[in-house]
Design a protein around this motif. Structure first.
Motif, PDB file in Angstrom:
ATOM      1  N   PRO A  23      79.696 -97.609  11.331  1.00  0.00           N
ATOM      2  CA  PRO A  23      80.679 -96.941  10.487  1.00  0.00           C
ATOM      3  C   PRO A  23      80.781 -95.021  10.103  1.00  0.00           C
ATOM      4  N   GLU A  24      79.244 -95.395  10.344  1.00  0.00           N
ATOM      5  CA  GLU A  24      78.645 -93.957  10.012  1.00  0.00           C
ATOM      6  C   GLU A  24      78.654 -93.337  11.552  1.00  0.00           C
ATOM      7  N   VAL A  25      78.969 -93.432  12.211  1.00  0.00           N
ATOM      8  CA  VAL A  25      79.952 -92.849  13.716  1.00  0.00           C
ATOM      9  C   VAL A  25      81.386 -92.604  14.043  1.00  0.00           C
ATOM     10  N   PHE A  26      81.792 -93.342  13.374  1.00  0.00           N
ATOM     11  CA  PHE A  26      83.152 -93.650  14.354  1.00  0.00           C
ATOM     12  C   PHE A  26      83.784 -93.751  13.015  1.00  0.00           C
ATOM     13  N   ARG A  27      84.948 -93.032  12.807  1.00  0.00           N
ATOM     14  CA  ARG A  27      86.067 -92.984  11.396  1.00  0.00           C
ATOM     15  C   ARG A  27      87.096 -92.641  11.571  1.00  0.00           C
ATOM     16  N   ARG A  28      88.057 -93.078  11.360  1.00  0.00           N
ATOM     17  CA  ARG A  28      89.065 -92.847  11.768  1.00  0.00           C
ATOM     18  C   ARG A  28      89.418 -91.480  10.895  1.00  0.00           C
ATOM     19  N   ASN A  29      90.393 -89.935  11.469  1.00  0.00           N
ATOM     20  CA  ASN A  29      90.534 -88.520  11.189  1.00  0.00           C
ATOM     21  C   ASN A  29      91.676 -89.111   9.896  1.00  0.00           C
ATOM     22  N   LYS A  30      91.413 -88.517   8.441  1.00  0.00           N
ATOM     23  CA  LYS A  30      92.789 -88.606   7.719  1.00  0.00           C
ATOM     24  C   LYS A  30      93.689 -88.284   8.191  1.00  0.00           C
ATOM     25  N   GLY A  31      93.747 -87.077   8.499  1.00  0.00           N
ATOM     26  CA  GLY A  31      94.763 -85.691   9.093  1.00  0.00           C
ATOM     27  C   GLY A  31      95.569 -86.503  10.581  1.00  0.00           C
ATOM     28  N   THR A  32      94.861 -87.025  11.545  1.00  0.00           N
ATOM     29  CA  THR A  32      95.341 -87.138  12.541  1.00  0.00           C
ATOM     30  C   THR A  32      95.668 -88.501  12.832  1.00  0.00           C
ATOM     31  N   GLY A  33      94.410 -89.628  12.223  1.00  0.00           N
ATOM     32  CA  GLY A  33      95.054 -90.979  11.905  1.00  0.00           C
ATOM     33  C   GLY A  33      94.501 -91.225  13.223  1.00  0.00           C
ATOM     34  N   LEU A  34      93.769 -90.702  14.320  1.00  0.00           N
ATOM     35  CA  LEU A  34      92.583 -90.638  14.717  1.00  0.00           C
ATOM     36  C   LEU A  34      91.588 -90.929  15.068  1.00  0.00           C
ATOM     37  N   ILE A  35      90.634 -92.344  16.070  1.00  0.00           N
ATOM     38  CA  ILE A  35      89.747 -92.115  16.063  1.00  0.00           C
ATOM     39  C   ILE A  35      88.802 -91.194  16.365  1.00  0.00           C
ATOM     40  N   GLU A  36      87.818 -90.588  15.448  1.00  0.00           N
ATOM     41  CA  GLU A  36      86.718 -89.988  15.639  1.00  0.00           C
ATOM     42  C   GLU A  36      85.371 -90.006  15.486  1.00  0.00           C
TER      43      GLU A  36
END
Ligand code: SF4
Length: 65
Positions: A23-36
């Motif tokens: 989780p420190e590297v991969f997260r979900r962008n709250k705006g786009t809903g996509l993984i970043e």
């Protein structure tokens, strides 16, 4: 040269496995809903490699920056 994880979003099926493992590297962008990928100075090799292994669609890879 810096190693950075990249995600091929065209293959991502939002299974959330990478978020759970690293989780420190991969997260979900709250705006786009996509993984970043978080912008870090250094990426934890073991955890990212584990996420690469567990991704069901092989959409995470290392890239040299
Ligand atoms: S593990 Fe792969 S398919 Fe699953 S959310 Fe992460 S990038 Fe997408």
């Amino acid at each position: 040269m810096k190693k950075v994880p990249v995600i091929d979003l065209s293959q991502c099926t939002d299974c959330d496995s990478c978020l759970e493992i690293c989780p420190e590297v991969f997260r979900r962008n709250k705006g786009t809903g996509l993984i970043e990928v978080a912008d870090l100075a250094l990426y934890p090799e073991d955890e990212v490699s584990e996420a690469i292994c567990i991704c069901p669609n092989d959409c995470i890879a290392w890239e040299n920056e």
